[in-house]
Design a protein around this motif. Structure first.
Motif, PDB file in Angstrom:
ATOM      1  N   VAL A  25       0.803  -1.224   0.000  1.00 34.70           N
ATOM      2  CA  VAL A  25       0.000   0.000   0.000  1.00 34.70           C
ATOM      3  C   VAL A  25       0.838   1.278   0.000  1.00 34.70           C
ATOM      4  N   ALA A  26       1.958   1.284   0.729  1.00 32.21           N
ATOM      5  CA  ALA A  26       2.747   2.524   0.793  1.00 32.21           C
ATOM      6  C   ALA A  26       3.185   2.932  -0.614  1.00 32.21           C
ATOM      7  N   ARG A  27       3.523   1.924  -1.443  1.00 34.33           N
ATOM      8  CA  ARG A  27       4.018   2.222  -2.796  1.00 34.33           C
ATOM      9  C   ARG A  27       2.870   2.469  -3.766  1.00 34.33           C
ATOM     10  N   VAL A  28       1.739   1.783  -3.567  1.00 30.37           N
ATOM     11  CA  VAL A  28       0.561   2.036  -4.413  1.00 30.37           C
ATOM     12  C   VAL A  28       0.078   3.477  -4.172  1.00 30.37           C
ATOM     13  N   TYR A  29       0.040   3.862  -2.925  1.00 32.36           N
ATOM     14  CA  TYR A  29      -0.388   5.217  -2.551  1.00 32.36           C
ATOM     15  C   TYR A  29       0.586   6.252  -3.129  1.00 32.36           C
ATOM     16  N   ASN A  30       1.876   5.915  -3.074  1.00 34.62           N
ATOM     17  CA  ASN A  30       2.896   6.781  -3.675  1.00 34.62           C
ATOM     18  C   ASN A  30       2.631   6.942  -5.174  1.00 34.62           C
ATOM     19  N   SER A  62      -6.419  14.684  -1.646  1.00 40.00           N
ATOM     20  CA  SER A  62      -7.305  15.338  -0.685  1.00 40.00           C
ATOM     21  C   SER A  62      -6.978  14.874   0.736  1.00 40.00           C
ATOM     22  N   ASN A  63      -6.613  13.605   0.855  1.00 44.04           N
ATOM     23  CA  ASN A  63      -6.218  13.083   2.166  1.00 44.04           C
ATOM     24  C   ASN A  63      -4.950  13.781   2.662  1.00 44.04           C
ATOM     25  N   ARG A  64      -3.981  13.967   1.766  1.00 40.22           N
ATOM     26  CA  ARG A  64      -2.740  14.676   2.142  1.00 40.22           C
ATOM     27  C   ARG A  64      -3.052  16.113   2.571  1.00 40.22           C
ATOM     28  N   ALA A  65      -3.989  16.745   1.841  1.00 35.39           N
ATOM     29  CA  ALA A  65      -4.343  18.135   2.178  1.00 35.39           C
ATOM     30  C   ALA A  65      -5.014  18.178   3.553  1.00 35.39           C
ATOM     31  N   VAL A  86       1.060   7.440  13.014  1.00 34.67           N
ATOM     32  CA  VAL A  86       1.159   6.000  12.747  1.00 34.67           C
ATOM     33  C   VAL A  86       0.612   5.696  11.351  1.00 34.67           C
ATOM     34  N   GLY A  87       1.396   4.946  10.553  1.00 33.81           N
ATOM     35  CA  GLY A  87       1.025   4.716   9.156  1.00 33.81           C
ATOM     36  C   GLY A  87       1.485   5.896   8.321  1.00 33.81           C
ATOM     37  N   THR A  88       2.747   6.243   8.532  1.00 29.45           N
ATOM     38  CA  THR A  88       3.334   7.476   7.992  1.00 29.45           C
ATOM     39  C   THR A  88       3.295   7.537   6.472  1.00 29.45           C
ATOM     40  N   GLY A  89       3.633   6.429   5.832  1.00 34.05           N
ATOM     41  CA  GLY A  89       3.743   6.428   4.373  1.00 34.05           C
ATOM     42  C   GLY A  89       5.120   6.884   3.928  1.00 34.05           C
ATOM     43  N   ILE A  90       5.373   6.722   2.626  1.00 36.97           N
ATOM     44  CA  ILE A  90       6.617   7.204   2.031  1.00 36.97           C
ATOM     45  C   ILE A  90       6.581   8.730   2.084  1.00 36.97           C
ATOM     46  N   VAL A 112       5.620   6.198  12.760  1.00 37.85           N
ATOM     47  CA  VAL A 112       5.547   4.737  12.890  1.00 37.85           C
ATOM     48  C   VAL A 112       4.999   4.147  11.594  1.00 37.85           C
ATOM     49  N   ASP A 113       5.659   3.117  11.082  1.00 38.14           N
ATOM     50  CA  ASP A 113       5.113   2.381   9.931  1.00 38.14           C
ATOM     51  C   ASP A 113       5.681   0.964  10.004  1.00 38.14           C
ATOM     52  N   ASN A 114       4.987   0.022   9.357  1.00 39.50           N
ATOM     53  CA  ASN A 114       5.491  -1.362   9.389  1.00 39.50           C
ATOM     54  C   ASN A 114       6.025  -1.816   8.034  1.00 39.50           C
ATOM     55  N   ASP A 115       6.130  -0.902   7.064  1.00 39.99           N
ATOM     56  CA  ASP A 115       6.619  -1.293   5.742  1.00 39.99           C
ATOM     57  C   ASP A 115       8.104  -0.962   5.636  1.00 39.99           C
ATOM     58  N   PRO A 116       8.920  -1.977   5.295  1.00 39.15           N
ATOM     59  CA  PRO A 116      10.371  -1.728   5.209  1.00 39.15           C
ATOM     60  C   PRO A 116      10.738  -0.615   4.223  1.00 39.15           C
ATOM     61  N   ALA A 139       7.152  -0.427  13.391  1.00 36.97           N
ATOM     62  CA  ALA A 139       6.236  -1.205  14.235  1.00 36.97           C
ATOM     63  C   ALA A 139       4.869  -1.312  13.573  1.00 36.97           C
ATOM     64  N   ASP A 140       4.097  -2.263  14.085  1.00 35.31           N
ATOM     65  CA  ASP A 140       2.768  -2.538  13.534  1.00 35.31           C
ATOM     66  C   ASP A 140       1.704  -1.897  14.427  1.00 35.31           C
ATOM     67  N   LEU A 141       0.729  -1.270  13.796  1.00 33.77           N
ATOM     68  CA  LEU A 141      -0.364  -0.627  14.545  1.00 33.77           C
ATOM     69  C   LEU A 141      -1.106  -1.635  15.425  1.00 33.77           C
ATOM     70  N   ARG A 142      -1.032  -2.920  15.064  1.00 39.11           N
ATOM     71  CA  ARG A 142      -1.710  -3.936  15.880  1.00 39.11           C
ATOM     72  C   ARG A 142      -1.024  -4.136  17.234  1.00 39.11           C
ATOM     73  N   ASP A 143       0.103  -3.485  17.421  1.00 39.98           N
ATOM     74  CA  ASP A 143       0.831  -3.586  18.701  1.00 39.98           C
ATOM     75  C   ASP A 143       0.924  -2.192  19.338  1.00 39.98           C
ATOM     76  N   LEU A 165      -3.855   8.992  12.814  1.00 42.64           N
ATOM     77  CA  LEU A 165      -4.094   7.705  12.137  1.00 42.64           C
ATOM     78  C   LEU A 165      -4.706   8.023  10.773  1.00 42.64           C
ATOM     79  N   MET A 166      -3.845   8.464   9.863  1.00 36.36           N
ATOM     80  CA  MET A 166      -4.326   8.943   8.562  1.00 36.36           C
ATOM     81  C   MET A 166      -4.308   7.811   7.550  1.00 36.36           C
ATOM     82  N   ALA A 167      -5.488   7.440   7.086  1.00 36.10           N
ATOM     83  CA  ALA A 167      -5.627   6.408   6.043  1.00 36.10           C
ATOM     84  C   ALA A 167      -4.813   5.162   6.377  1.00 36.10           C
ATOM     85  N   VAL A 168      -4.956   4.674   7.585  1.00 38.24           N
ATOM     86  CA  VAL A 168      -4.234   3.454   7.995  1.00 38.24           C
ATOM     87  C   VAL A 168      -5.159   2.423   8.647  1.00 38.24           C
ATOM     88  N   LEU A 169      -6.207   2.888   9.332  1.00 35.11           N
ATOM     89  CA  LEU A 169      -7.054   1.929  10.070  1.00 35.11           C
ATOM     90  C   LEU A 169      -7.792   0.964   9.153  1.00 35.11           C
TER      91      LEU A 169
HETATM   92  C1  LIG Z   1      -2.494   4.827   2.541  1.00 38.43           C
HETATM   93  S1  LIG Z   1      -0.923   5.052   3.321  1.00 38.43           S
HETATM   94  C2  LIG Z   1      -1.237   6.558   4.230  1.00 38.43           C
HETATM   95  C3  LIG Z   1       0.014   7.391   4.457  1.00 38.43           C
HETATM   96  C4  LIG Z   1      -0.172   8.675   5.257  1.00 38.43           C
HETATM   97  N1  LIG Z   1      -0.636   8.397   6.610  1.00 38.43           N
HETATM   98  C5  LIG Z   1      -1.134   9.609   4.586  1.00 38.43           C
HETATM   99  O1  LIG Z   1      -2.285   9.697   5.044  1.00 38.43           O
HETATM  100  O2  LIG Z   1      -0.783  10.262   3.627  1.00 38.43           O
HETATM  101  C6  LIG Z   1      -0.987   3.813   4.607  1.00 38.43           C
HETATM  102  C7  LIG Z   1       0.330   3.609   5.352  1.00 38.43           C
HETATM  103  O3  LIG Z   1       0.059   2.806   6.504  1.00 38.43           O
HETATM  104  C8  LIG Z   1       1.058   1.801   6.623  1.00 38.43           C
HETATM  105  N2  LIG Z   1       0.460   0.639   7.319  1.00 38.43           N
HETATM  106  C9  LIG Z   1      -0.448  -0.245   6.823  1.00 38.43           C
HETATM  107  N3  LIG Z   1      -0.759  -1.157   7.748  1.00 38.43           N
HETATM  108  C10 LIG Z   1      -0.015  -0.845   8.853  1.00 38.43           C
HETATM  109  C11 LIG Z   1       0.111  -1.437  10.144  1.00 38.43           C
HETATM  110  N4  LIG Z   1      -0.595  -2.517  10.487  1.00 38.43           N
HETATM  111  N5  LIG Z   1       0.967  -0.861  11.021  1.00 38.43           N
HETATM  112  C12 LIG Z   1       1.693   0.242  10.688  1.00 38.43           C
HETATM  113  N6  LIG Z   1       1.598   0.842   9.481  1.00 38.43           N
HETATM  114  C13 LIG Z   1       0.763   0.305   8.572  1.00 38.43           C
HETATM  115  C14 LIG Z   1       1.469   1.489   5.210  1.00 38.43           C
HETATM  116  O4  LIG Z   1       2.743   0.898   5.152  1.00 38.43           O
HETATM  117  C15 LIG Z   1       1.405   2.865   4.560  1.00 38.43           C
HETATM  118  O5  LIG Z   1       2.632   3.536   4.684  1.00 38.43           O
END
Ligand SMILES: C[S@@+](CC[C@H](N)C(=O)[O-])C[C@H]1O[C@@H](n2cnc3c(N)ncnc32)[C@H](O)[C@@H]1O
Length: 274
Positions: A25-30, A62-65, A86-90, A112-116, A139-143, A165-169
């Motif tokens: 997802v991080a790269r698809v979103y990118n 729009s989400n970034r804005a 959490v779920g920072t993205g590239i 915080v993000d769990n994607d290498p 780290a993973d949001l599940r923890d 928690l932007m576009a991650v839940l």
């Molecule tokens: C759609 S992107 C959103 C990026 C940024 N928050 C934004 O709103 O522009 C989702 C991000 O959440 C990360 N992510 C997905 N599942 C996750 C998890 N269980 N724990 C931590 N990060 C996660 C992905 O690797 C990706 O970087």
């Protein structure tokens, strides 16, 4: 680092430390944002999603804005000086620390993000203003407890923190209990802390969003669960939503008519912990 010629998956040598044959997802979103840090599998998944929901690129922008407006509001109007994103993205334009520290140089931000692949970009997230600080946790949001333990190295939980928690839940399904995860993150934080979140909507442009979810769940490593207004509103239970409440992301304090008119298929809101 990414792009043509880096499609290898084997570890060792100069291959990237992640699997590039499966969409993430991080790269698809990118890709949707027009970035270059994506591979063929990400672009293929991104294109399939665009077929299902042609406005996904505008929705991602729009989400970034919304993210930038939120940080500006928190740093500029509420005095928040600590952020847990959490779920920072590239890294993209207007990363949280850039927006926050442009208003409050002493702001401290933990990413915080769990994607290498995000980890490989961490340096770009660690360019703090010398008056403040940034940190990155793999780290993973599940923890959520593990995240809190790491975040406490930089953040003082005795003072308000904004959890973002932007576009991650949507990557936590109901069995992961995303409501408990969110509550756990907020539990130790001081009164006056905030929760800011956006979440892809099941009930905005419902048919196209259902098609997109189906397509992404076939092609992407991280599965998605889109949620409706009531299900996203539950994340704010016990908190005080600031005006205008939980709304379509483009309708949350837009700064221009163009921003307000964006076809964002996300619910979004910002709320204070009493
Ligand atoms: C759609 S992107 C959103 C990026 C940024 N928050 C934004 O709103 O522009 C989702 C991000 O959440 C990360 N992510 C997905 N599942 C996750 C998890 N269980 N724990 C931590 N990060 C996660 C992905 O690797 C990706 O970087």
């Amino acid at each position: 680092m990414a792009g043509e010629g880096h499609e290898a998956t084997a570890s060792g040598g100069s291959a990237p430390p992640f699997d590039t044959t499966v969409a993430h997802v991080a790269r698809v979103y990118n890709y949707w944002l027009g970035g270059k840090d994506n591979f063929a599998a990400d672009r293929a998944a991104g294109e399939q999603a665009i077929k299902a929901f042609p406005e996904i690129g505008l929705s991602a922008r729009s989400n970034r804005a919304f993210l930038a407006r939120t940080v500006r509001f928190l740093a500029g109007e509420t005095g928040i000086r600590q952020f847990l994103d959490v779920g920072t993205g590239i890294p993209s334009a207007n990363n949280t620390h850039e927006v926050a520290q442009s208003l409050a140089p002493t702001a401290r931000i933990v990413y915080v993000d769990n994607d290498p692949i995000v980890l490989t970009h961490a340096r770009a997230l660690l360019t703090s203003d010398p008056a403040g600080a940034t940190d990155y946790i793999d780290a993973d949001l599940r923890d959520p407890r593990g995240i809190l333990a790491g975040a406490e190295r930089l953040l003082d939980f005795g003072r308000p923190v904004a959890v973002m928690l932007m576009a991650v839940l949507q990557h936590l399904d109901d069995e992961d209990d995303p409501y408990r995860v969110t509550q756990t993150l907020l539990e130790p934080l001081a009164p006056g802390s905030y929760l800011a979140l956006s979440h892809p909507a099941k009930d905005i442009n419902a048919e196209a969003m259902a098609r997109m979810a189906e397509s992404l769940n076939k092609m992407m490593a991280e599965k998605v669960t889109f949620r409706d207004h009531a299900a996203v509103a539950r994340f704010f239970d016990g908190l005080e939503l600031v005006d205008p409440g939980m709304v379509q992301a483009s309708k949350w304090r837009p700064i221009s008519e163009a921003e307000a008119a964006s076809p964002a298929a996300l619910w979004a809101g910002v709320a204070r912990k009493p």
